[in-house]
Write a protein that holds these residues in place. Structure first.
Motif, PDB file in Angstrom:
ATOM      1  N   ASN A 130       0.966  -1.025  -0.105  1.00 37.65           N
ATOM      2  CA  ASN A 130       0.035   0.040   0.052  1.00 37.65           C
ATOM      3  C   ASN A 130       0.787   1.220  -0.145  1.00 37.65           C
ATOM      4  OD1 ASN A 130      -1.649  -2.136   1.766  1.00 37.65           O
ATOM      5  ND2 ASN A 130      -3.088  -0.776   0.716  1.00 37.65           N
ATOM      6  N   LYS A 131       0.470   2.085  -0.947  1.00 35.01           N
ATOM      7  CA  LYS A 131       1.022   3.483  -0.850  1.00 35.01           C
ATOM      8  C   LYS A 131       0.927   4.200   0.139  1.00 35.01           C
ATOM      9  CE  LYS A 131       1.701   3.193  -5.890  1.00 35.01           C
ATOM     10  NZ  LYS A 131       1.160   3.299  -7.296  1.00 35.01           N
ATOM     11  N   LEU A 139     -10.253  -1.987  16.970  1.00 38.11           N
ATOM     12  CA  LEU A 139      -9.334  -3.175  16.259  1.00 38.11           C
ATOM     13  C   LEU A 139     -10.202  -4.100  15.245  1.00 38.11           C
ATOM     14  CD1 LEU A 139      -7.036  -4.685  15.963  1.00 38.11           C
ATOM     15  CD2 LEU A 139      -7.412  -5.897  17.995  1.00 38.11           C
ATOM     16  N   MET A 140     -11.431  -4.336  15.741  1.00 37.42           N
ATOM     17  CA  MET A 140     -12.148  -5.521  14.674  1.00 37.42           C
ATOM     18  C   MET A 140     -12.709  -4.421  13.625  1.00 37.42           C
ATOM     19  SD  MET A 140     -11.845  -7.828  16.690  1.00 37.42           S
ATOM     20  CE  MET A 140     -12.761  -8.998  15.679  1.00 37.42           C
ATOM     21  N   GLY A 141     -13.132  -3.388  13.432  1.00 37.87           N
ATOM     22  CA  GLY A 141     -13.519  -2.650  12.362  1.00 37.87           C
ATOM     23  C   GLY A 141     -12.227  -2.585  11.572  1.00 37.87           C
ATOM     24  N   ILE A 142     -10.963  -2.187  11.868  1.00 38.96           N
ATOM     25  CA  ILE A 142      -9.880  -2.028  11.020  1.00 38.96           C
ATOM     26  C   ILE A 142      -9.466  -3.528  10.304  1.00 38.96           C
ATOM     27  CG2 ILE A 142      -7.325  -1.984  11.330  1.00 38.96           C
ATOM     28  CD1 ILE A 142      -7.678   0.118  13.290  1.00 38.96           C
ATOM     29  N   LYS A 143      -9.572  -4.423  11.329  1.00 43.06           N
ATOM     30  CA  LYS A 143      -9.328  -6.124  10.735  1.00 43.06           C
ATOM     31  C   LYS A 143     -10.381  -6.391   9.645  1.00 43.06           C
ATOM     32  CE  LYS A 143      -7.103  -8.417  14.410  1.00 43.06           C
ATOM     33  NZ  LYS A 143      -6.226  -9.165  13.680  1.00 43.06           N
ATOM     34  N   LYS A 144     -11.617  -5.857   9.798  1.00 44.84           N
ATOM     35  CA  LYS A 144     -12.842  -6.227   8.779  1.00 44.84           C
ATOM     36  C   LYS A 144     -12.397  -5.406   7.681  1.00 44.84           C
ATOM     37  CE  LYS A 144     -17.840  -5.790   8.397  1.00 44.84           C
ATOM     38  NZ  LYS A 144     -18.340  -4.446   8.194  1.00 44.84           N
ATOM     39  N   GLU A 145     -12.233  -4.052   7.706  1.00 43.82           N
ATOM     40  CA  GLU A 145     -12.011  -3.301   6.455  1.00 43.82           C
ATOM     41  C   GLU A 145     -10.624  -3.685   5.698  1.00 43.82           C
ATOM     42  OE1 GLU A 145     -13.304  -0.132   4.100  1.00 43.82           O
ATOM     43  OE2 GLU A 145     -14.056  -0.834   6.200  1.00 43.82           O
ATOM     44  N   VAL A 146      -9.403  -4.007   6.486  1.00 47.94           N
ATOM     45  CA  VAL A 146      -8.417  -4.249   5.919  1.00 47.94           C
ATOM     46  C   VAL A 146      -8.797  -5.852   4.892  1.00 47.94           C
ATOM     47  CG1 VAL A 146      -6.078  -5.106   5.679  1.00 47.94           C
ATOM     48  CG2 VAL A 146      -6.893  -3.065   7.030  1.00 47.94           C
ATOM     49  N   ILE A 147      -9.521  -6.715   5.679  1.00 48.55           N
ATOM     50  CA  ILE A 147      -9.845  -7.762   4.981  1.00 48.55           C
ATOM     51  C   ILE A 147     -10.793  -7.858   3.943  1.00 48.55           C
ATOM     52  CG2 ILE A 147     -11.212 -10.211   5.673  1.00 48.55           C
ATOM     53  CD1 ILE A 147      -9.962 -10.401   8.163  1.00 48.55           C
ATOM     54  N   SER A 148     -11.585  -7.093   3.953  1.00 51.80           N
ATOM     55  CA  SER A 148     -12.769  -6.757   2.994  1.00 51.80           C
ATOM     56  C   SER A 148     -12.353  -5.860   1.677  1.00 51.80           C
ATOM     57  CB  SER A 148     -14.034  -6.142   3.305  1.00 51.80           C
ATOM     58  OG  SER A 148     -13.570  -4.848   3.883  1.00 51.80           O
ATOM     59  N   ASP A 149     -11.493  -4.891   1.854  1.00 51.92           N
ATOM     60  CA  ASP A 149     -10.668  -4.054   0.756  1.00 51.92           C
ATOM     61  C   ASP A 149      -9.406  -3.266   1.486  1.00 51.92           C
ATOM     62  OD1 ASP A 149     -10.184  -2.397  -1.093  1.00 51.92           O
ATOM     63  OD2 ASP A 149     -12.350  -1.484  -1.160  1.00 51.92           O
ATOM     64  N   ASN A 150      -8.226  -3.752   0.946  1.00 51.57           N
ATOM     65  CA  ASN A 150      -7.140  -3.166   1.694  1.00 51.57           C
ATOM     66  C   ASN A 150      -6.494  -1.939   0.670  1.00 51.57           C
ATOM     67  OD1 ASN A 150      -5.857  -4.969  -0.155  1.00 51.57           O
ATOM     68  ND2 ASN A 150      -4.311  -4.861   1.178  1.00 51.57           N
ATOM     69  N   SER A 151      -7.447  -1.541  -0.346  1.00 58.13           N
ATOM     70  CA  SER A 151      -6.969  -0.547  -1.289  1.00 58.13           C
ATOM     71  C   SER A 151      -6.715   0.750  -0.695  1.00 58.13           C
ATOM     72  CB  SER A 151      -7.957  -0.405  -2.361  1.00 58.13           C
ATOM     73  OG  SER A 151      -9.073   0.196  -1.856  1.00 58.13           O
ATOM     74  N   ASP A 152      -5.831   1.290  -1.203  1.00 59.22           N
ATOM     75  CA  ASP A 152      -5.359   2.699  -0.596  1.00 59.22           C
ATOM     76  C   ASP A 152      -6.731   3.795  -0.318  1.00 59.22           C
ATOM     77  OD1 ASP A 152      -2.809   2.286  -0.004  1.00 59.22           O
ATOM     78  OD2 ASP A 152      -2.269   2.999  -2.030  1.00 59.22           O
ATOM     79  N   ALA A 153      -7.605   3.565  -1.406  1.00 59.75           N
ATOM     80  CA  ALA A 153      -8.844   4.404  -1.386  1.00 59.75           C
ATOM     81  C   ALA A 153      -9.703   3.909  -0.135  1.00 59.75           C
ATOM     82  CB  ALA A 153      -9.579   4.287  -2.680  1.00 59.75           C
TER      83      ALA A 153
END
Length: 145
Positions: free
Chosen positions: A34-35, A77-91
């Protein structure tokens, strides 16, 4: 608690939660290409500086600041993990950070508007500096959207 201490403690808690969340996000992004990582690390450094500065201010006044609760940290933490798993794009990461920082900005702006001329100007200025940093972080993250 007087309003000076209350405002200091409030922005301390905000910086502590942001610091925690960004540390967890950086950990989740390890090994990913990720940039946005460099910008996240820079924002974290600035939150860490505010956190240390605020802790010193509170210590000078013999105030032991309340830390954020375990549940609020686990929720982040759970929100971050969920977000990165579902879409870890820079946007997607920029969007998540902008939303989180914006919530903090709104909360602090509400708090700041509650205080009057009796509040120590140094604390008001520190709060405004903190808000300015948050707003510039939001502006910087928009390039990833």
């Amino acid at each position: 608690m007087n309003e000076n201490n209350e405002l200091l403690e409030y922005i301390y808690q905000n910086s502590e939660m942001a610091k925690y969340s960004l540390e967890k996000l950086i950990n989740e992004l390890k090994g990913k290409d990720n940039k946005i990582k460099k910008d996240v690390e820079e924002i974290l450094k600035q939150y860490e500086e505010f956190y240390k500065d605020l802790k010193k201010h509170l210590k000078k006044q013999s105030i032991k600041p309340k830390e954020n609760t375990f549940l609020s940290k686990m929720g982040a933490l759970m929100g971050i993990k969920k977000e990165v798993i579902s879409d870890n794009s820079d946007a997607s990461i920029a969007d998540m950070l902008i939303k989180g920082i914006s919530m903090g900005v709104l909360d602090i702006e509400k708090k700041l508007s509650q205080y009057d001329e009796k509040t120590d100007k140094k604390i008001i200025n520190l709060t405004k500096k903190f808000l300015s940093f948050q707003q510039s972080s939001i502006d910087n993250l928009k390039k990833y959207l």
